[in-house]
Write an enzyme that holds these catalytic residues in place. Structure first.
Site, mmCIF file in Angstrom:
data_model
loop_
_atom_site.group_PDB
_atom_site.id
_atom_site.type_symbol
_atom_site.label_atom_id
_atom_site.label_comp_id
_atom_site.label_asym_id
_atom_site.label_seq_id
_atom_site.Cartn_x
_atom_site.Cartn_y
_atom_site.Cartn_z
ATOM 1 N N GLY A 1 -0.944 -19.002 -55.913
ATOM 2 C CA GLY A 1 -1.605 -20.231 -55.482
ATOM 3 C C GLY A 1 -3.041 -20.349 -55.960
ATOM 4 N N GLN B 1 -2.970 -30.727 -45.656
ATOM 5 C CA GLN B 1 -1.969 -31.762 -45.895
ATOM 6 C C GLN B 1 -2.622 -32.999 -46.511
ATOM 7 O OE1 GLN B 1 -0.170 -33.139 -42.277
ATOM 8 N NE2 GLN B 1 1.675 -33.913 -43.307
ATOM 9 N N HIS C 1 4.335 -25.774 -43.931
ATOM 10 C CA HIS C 1 4.746 -26.333 -42.645
ATOM 11 C C HIS C 1 4.659 -25.362 -41.464
ATOM 12 C CE1 HIS C 1 6.273 -29.313 -45.575
ATOM 13 N NE2 HIS C 1 5.823 -30.143 -44.660
ATOM 14 N N SER D 1 -5.028 -23.494 -57.830
ATOM 15 C CA SER D 1 -6.028 -24.154 -57.022
ATOM 16 C C SER D 1 -7.380 -24.205 -57.740
ATOM 17 C CB SER D 1 -6.136 -23.412 -55.684
ATOM 18 O OG SER D 1 -7.292 -23.812 -55.004
ATOM 19 N N TYR E 1 -12.365 -13.671 -47.568
ATOM 20 C CA TYR E 1 -13.317 -12.841 -48.315
ATOM 21 C C TYR E 1 -14.647 -12.739 -47.578
ATOM 22 C CZ TYR E 1 -10.383 -13.366 -52.547
ATOM 23 O OH TYR E 1 -9.363 -13.347 -53.457
ATOM 24 N N ARG F 1 -8.877 -16.136 -62.507
ATOM 25 C CA ARG F 1 -7.816 -16.955 -61.921
ATOM 26 C C ARG F 1 -7.364 -18.042 -62.903
ATOM 27 N NH1 ARG F 1 -5.703 -14.181 -57.614
ATOM 28 N NH2 ARG F 1 -7.122 -14.020 -55.852
ATOM 29 N N LEU G 1 4.887 -24.127 -53.366
ATOM 30 C CA LEU G 1 4.296 -23.055 -52.549
ATOM 31 C C LEU G 1 3.377 -23.609 -51.474
ATOM 32 C CD1 LEU G 1 1.057 -22.315 -53.164
ATOM 33 C CD2 LEU G 1 1.998 -21.523 -55.323
ATOM 34 N N TYR G 2 2.912 -24.870 -51.683
ATOM 35 C CA TYR G 2 1.997 -25.480 -50.728
ATOM 36 C C TYR G 2 2.711 -26.115 -49.542
ATOM 37 C CZ TYR G 2 -3.096 -26.041 -50.764
ATOM 38 O OH TYR G 2 -4.439 -25.873 -50.553
ATOM 39 N N HIS H 1 -2.027 -34.034 -50.630
ATOM 40 C CA HIS H 1 -1.131 -35.160 -50.895
ATOM 41 C C HIS H 1 -1.690 -36.138 -51.917
ATOM 42 C CE1 HIS H 1 1.527 -33.476 -48.074
ATOM 43 N NE2 HIS H 1 2.189 -34.567 -47.770
HETATM 44 C C1 HEM Z 1 3.550 -32.697 -38.496
HETATM 45 C C2 HEM Z 1 3.250 -32.387 -39.687
HETATM 46 C C3 HEM Z 1 4.077 -32.630 -40.917
HETATM 47 C C4 HEM Z 1 5.170 -33.422 -41.110
HETATM 48 C C5 HEM Z 1 5.857 -34.312 -40.086
HETATM 49 C C6 HEM Z 1 5.564 -33.281 -42.492
HETATM 50 C C7 HEM Z 1 6.625 -33.924 -43.085
HETATM 51 C C8 HEM Z 1 6.904 -33.916 -44.428
HETATM 52 C C9 HEM Z 1 7.923 -34.712 -45.057
HETATM 53 C C10 HEM Z 1 8.851 -35.670 -44.326
HETATM 54 C C11 HEM Z 1 7.896 -34.444 -46.382
HETATM 55 C C12 HEM Z 1 8.798 -35.028 -47.474
HETATM 56 C C13 HEM Z 1 9.959 -34.118 -47.643
HETATM 57 C C14 HEM Z 1 10.902 -34.497 -48.773
HETATM 58 O O1 HEM Z 1 10.698 -35.504 -49.448
HETATM 59 O O2 HEM Z 1 11.834 -33.732 -48.979
HETATM 60 C C15 HEM Z 1 6.850 -33.482 -46.592
HETATM 61 C C16 HEM Z 1 6.492 -32.983 -47.818
HETATM 62 C C17 HEM Z 1 5.430 -32.116 -48.033
HETATM 63 N N1 HEM Z 1 4.652 -31.529 -47.068
HETATM 64 FE FE1 HEM Z 1 4.718 -31.903 -45.100
HETATM 65 N N2 HEM Z 1 4.718 -32.417 -43.113
HETATM 66 C C18 HEM Z 1 3.800 -31.989 -42.197
HETATM 67 C C19 HEM Z 1 2.776 -31.106 -42.393
HETATM 68 C C20 HEM Z 1 2.427 -30.551 -43.621
HETATM 69 C C21 HEM Z 1 1.336 -29.633 -43.812
HETATM 70 C C22 HEM Z 1 0.376 -29.130 -42.749
HETATM 71 C C23 HEM Z 1 1.316 -29.308 -45.126
HETATM 72 C C24 HEM Z 1 0.333 -28.367 -45.751
HETATM 73 C C25 HEM Z 1 -0.223 -28.522 -46.893
HETATM 74 C C26 HEM Z 1 2.420 -30.037 -45.766
HETATM 75 C C27 HEM Z 1 2.731 -29.997 -47.110
HETATM 76 C C28 HEM Z 1 3.712 -30.744 -47.710
HETATM 77 C C29 HEM Z 1 3.913 -30.809 -49.139
HETATM 78 C C30 HEM Z 1 3.094 -30.102 -50.212
HETATM 79 C C31 HEM Z 1 4.987 -31.681 -49.340
HETATM 80 C C32 HEM Z 1 5.560 -32.140 -50.685
HETATM 81 C C33 HEM Z 1 4.959 -33.478 -51.029
HETATM 82 C C34 HEM Z 1 5.573 -34.114 -52.239
HETATM 83 O O3 HEM Z 1 6.199 -33.412 -53.024
HETATM 84 O O4 HEM Z 1 5.426 -35.327 -52.393
HETATM 85 N N3 HEM Z 1 3.070 -30.761 -44.812
HETATM 86 N N4 HEM Z 1 6.280 -33.166 -45.390
#
Ligand code: HEM
Ligand SMILES: *[C@@H]1O[C@H](CO)[C@@H](O)[C@H](O)[C@H]1NC(C)=O
Ligand SMILES: *[C@@H]1O[C@H](CO)[C@@H](O)[C@H](O)[C@H]1NC(C)=O
Ligand SMILES: *[C@@H]1O[C@H](CO)[C@@H](O)[C@H](O)[C@H]1NC(C)=O
Ligand SMILES: *[C@@H]1O[C@H](CO)[C@@H](O)[C@H](O)[C@H]1NC(C)=O
Length: 607
Positions: free
Chosen positions: A514, A191, A376, A518, A343, A108, A372-373, A195
């Site tokens: 991914g 999440q 949502h 990872s 697995y 990987r 890819l992460y 983050h």
């Molecule tokens: C109720 C649950 C959640 C809400 C309300 C939420 C909301 C958001 C919001 C508002 C953003 C910023 C979008 C933007 O700037 O364009 C975001 C980014 C992101 N979310 Fe979620 N999210 C949720 C759950 C999750 C889950 C479960 C994951 C799984 C890993 C996830 C992964 C991400 C990722 C990777 C980003 C990009 C972060 C970054 O680039 O800074 N989110 N989300």
């Protein structure tokens, strides 16, 4: 030739070149050969690809043998997720388990360029792209600017409107539960954990990150910079500031610490918890994990102080941080990735496996990994805690959920609530669909290559048709109408509509792209390197033991009051806990006069 005719001549020449477009737009170099445009011609650099010829398509003899012997990713996946009896034997024979784990890690990690190469502003190698860590890196360089179509040379002249695309193909109609039985405990862990290194700096643009640690540094617990860390620290016995509510430990308030956090104006001061990541007030599931890790930090400080009564605050703090980093990596590999992979082979976190391999202890977070992460679709339509069901409007930015129910009850509830399936299309909850739309728009700004280009980059066959991609006909037809050619399908929408592997949460591409990011990110951590990976780094035997016995269940049991609940990334009894399939469009329209999207949007500028 006088100056004027010369410039006319140059202009005409330039026009001719532009007319044909950059020859690298067609991505003629196969097998990871590097394309360089030479006027209207191009050159492929096939060095060390194992191929030669104009387009790096002719295999060397050794390559021919390797390709012939190499099983496809789907075959390997099938083997690893079946034959439980066989794997049980392998798992109990330690040298075999080690050998297979070593293979998993090296095969990987070898997919990732280390040191990193491109970023979203440079499609050729150079010192700025390498050294400026404010950028996410890129697994594939951005497409040239001057291409005949947005995705290179194939597909339509214009990409489909992101909102229309999202509504037709990605938006949830009814809640599709994950067949692997993934729990909400997993969804929020995903999440919370990610983050710390996915933290786009939207003030500069989606190409940039605020998380310059580029990996598992626990900046989401301790803050991104020293100033914030100091505001969060108690400066006594290595501990973090905290408050006691209902007899249990919770984070301090914004008011008490002066730490910047994102909360909408109506949230009362007493509910504005201050933690390492400014956006963790967004979802109580995030705050739950923030509370657990805060308690764990202070608990480990006590353990260390017992062994080292002479240590000062600084040393207790710093050593505890390393222990928590180690715990995190073990939980992620042995609980989280174990669950996700499906697995039957038992994964193992053992840095020693790589000590004799060629492995770079460094990491750079890739933009594509962030994209890819965006899982949502994991999120359900309503969140159950105890007997209460919260819709998005009630749940978002509501820390009183945490205070009212306590960590014990939240863990129990989230372990028993199932998450949504990520691949297979049409499962993004309506209230957060706008995040998906923005993601697609950002990806376009960053000039991502196509899904098929990424499949090739990560050793997969490109999809040959839209049906091949989705495994059905309805979404395939919509995709064809939008993109024209399967080679023009974009990366992120492609990942979400991809046919899931049988009984799985993801399709092939999500896993094969991914997993390398990872595992490289986890094992590339400095604590996994030979000079760090020894008891003294973690305060001696006792601290090292904490790292070596960490699990999600232990983490919870060590930090909740009373009998500890089962904590698992898998729902315990799918039959009993499977929620009624709710018709999303009806359940969300009732009683929400304020659009939750708007509430989120107003406060999400810094997320
Ligand atoms: C109720 C649950 C959640 C809400 C309300 C939420 C909301 C958001 C919001 C508002 C953003 C910023 C979008 C933007 O700037 O364009 C975001 C980014 C992101 N979310 Fe979620 N999210 C949720 C759950 C999750 C889950 C479960 C994951 C799984 C890993 C996830 C992964 C991400 C990722 C990777 C980003 C990009 C972060 C970054 O680039 O800074 N989110 N989300
Ligand atoms: C290399 O690719 C180009 C463009 O795709 C094609 O025209 C050319 O025939 C290929 N060359 C070889 C040797 O296959
Ligand atoms: C990284 O690049 C960005 C954009 O060019 C620039 O604003 C920033 O100052 C650079 N950072 C460093 C440390 O050079
Ligand atoms: C937040 O959660 C509390 C505790 O369950 C609940 O009483 C309250 O109504 C929620 N707030 C909103 C705005 O829904
Ligand atoms: C869900 O509800 C909408 C609106 O009431 C209706 O049009 C749709 O057919 C329902 N879908 C399912 C799967 O029941």
């Amino acid at each position: 030739m006088n100056r004027q005719t010369l410039s006319v001549f140059l202009l005409a020449l330039g026009f001719l070149v532009c007319e044909g477009g950059n020859p690298c737009c067609s991505q003629p170099c196969e097998n990871r050969g590097v394309c360089t445009a030479l006027g209207s011609d191009y050159e492929c650099d096939c060095t060390r690809t194992g191929y030669y010829g104009q387009n790096c398509t002719t295999p060397e003899l050794l390559t021919l043998i390797k390709v012939y012997l190499k099983p496809s990713p789907n075959t390997v996946h099938y083997l690893l997720t079946h034959f439980k009896g066989f794997w049980n034997i392998i798992n109990s024979i330690s040298f075999l388990r080690d050998a297979i784990m070593k293979y998993v890690l090296t095969s990987r990690s070898n997919m990732i360029d280390s040191p990193s190469t491109y970023n979203s502003d440079y499609d050729y190698k150079n010192w700025e792209a390498y050294s400026n860590i404010s950028y996410y890196t890129r697994a594939l360089p951005p497409l040239p600017e001057d291409c005949p179509t947005p995705m290179g040379v194939v597909g339509k002249k214009e990409l489909p409107d992101a909102k229309v695309l999202a509504e037709k193909l990605l938006m949830r109609r009814e809640f599709i539960t994950d067949p692997q039985g993934t729990s909400l405990m997993f969804g929020f862990f995903a999440q919370h954990f990610t983050h710390q290194f996915f933290k786009s700096d939207m003030k500069k643009g989606p190409a940039f990150t605020l998380a310059t640690g580029h990996g598992v540094d626990l900046s989401h617990v301790y803050g991104n910079d020293l100033q914030k860390q100091h505001k969060l620290r108690l400066f006594k016995d290595g501990k973090l500031k905290h408050q006691v509510l209902n007899g249990e430990v919770y984070p301090p308030t914004v008011k008490e610490t002066g730490v910047h956090m994102i909360y909408p104006p109506h949230i009362p001061e007493s509910q504005r918890f201050a933690v390492g990541h400014e956006a963790f007030g967004l979802v109580p599931g995030l705050m739950m994990y923030a509370v657990i890790w805060l308690r764990e930090h202070n608990r480990v400080c006590d353990v260390l102080k017992e062994v080292h009564p002479d240590w000062d605050d600084e040393r207790l703090f710093q050593t505890t941080r390393l222990i928590l980093i180690g715990e995190t990596i073990r939980i992620v590999i042995e609980d989280y990735v174990q669950h996700l992979s499906g697995y039957n082979f038992k994964l193992k976190f053992d840095p020693e496996l790589l000590f004799k391999e060629q492995f770079q202890y460094q990491n750079r977070i890739a933009s594509e990994f962030n994209t890819l992460y965006h899982w949502h679709p994991l999120m359900p339509d309503t969140f159950r805690v105890g007997e209460t069901h919260y819709n998005y409007k009630q749940f978002i930015f509501n820390n009183s959920v945490v205070i009212e129910h306590g960590i014990n009850k939240m863990v129990e509830s989230f372990t028993n609530q199932i998450s949504g399936r990520v691949a297979g299309g049409r499962n993004v909850p309506v209230p957060i669909l706008y995040v998906t739309v923005e993601t697609i728009e950002h990806n376009r700004k960053l000039r991502y290559q196509s899904l098929n280009a990424y499949r090739k980059r990560f050793n997969m066959k490109p999809y040959s048709s839209f049906e091949d991609l989705t495994g059905e006909t309805e979404m395939a037809a919509l995709l064809e109408e939008m993109y024209g050619h399967v080679d023009a399908v974009e990366f992120y929408p492609g990942l979400l509509v991809e046919k899931p592997r049988p009984n799985s949460i993801f399709g092939e591409t999500m896993v094969e792209v991914g997993a390398p990011f990872s595992l490289k990110g986890l094992m590339g951590n400095p604590i996994c390197s030979p000079e760090y990976w020894k008891p003294s780094t973690f305060g001696g035997k006792v601290g090292f033991e904490i790292v070596n016995t960490a699990s999600l269940q232990n983490l919870v049991c060590n930090n909740v009051r009373g009998p500890c609940p089962v904590a698992s990334f898998q729902v315990q009894n799918i039959k009993e806990t499977e929620p009624v399939i709710i018709n999303s469009s009806t359940s969300q329209s009732q009683g929400s006069d304020i659009n939750p999207t708007v509430i989120l949007k107003e406060t999400s500028t810094e997320l």
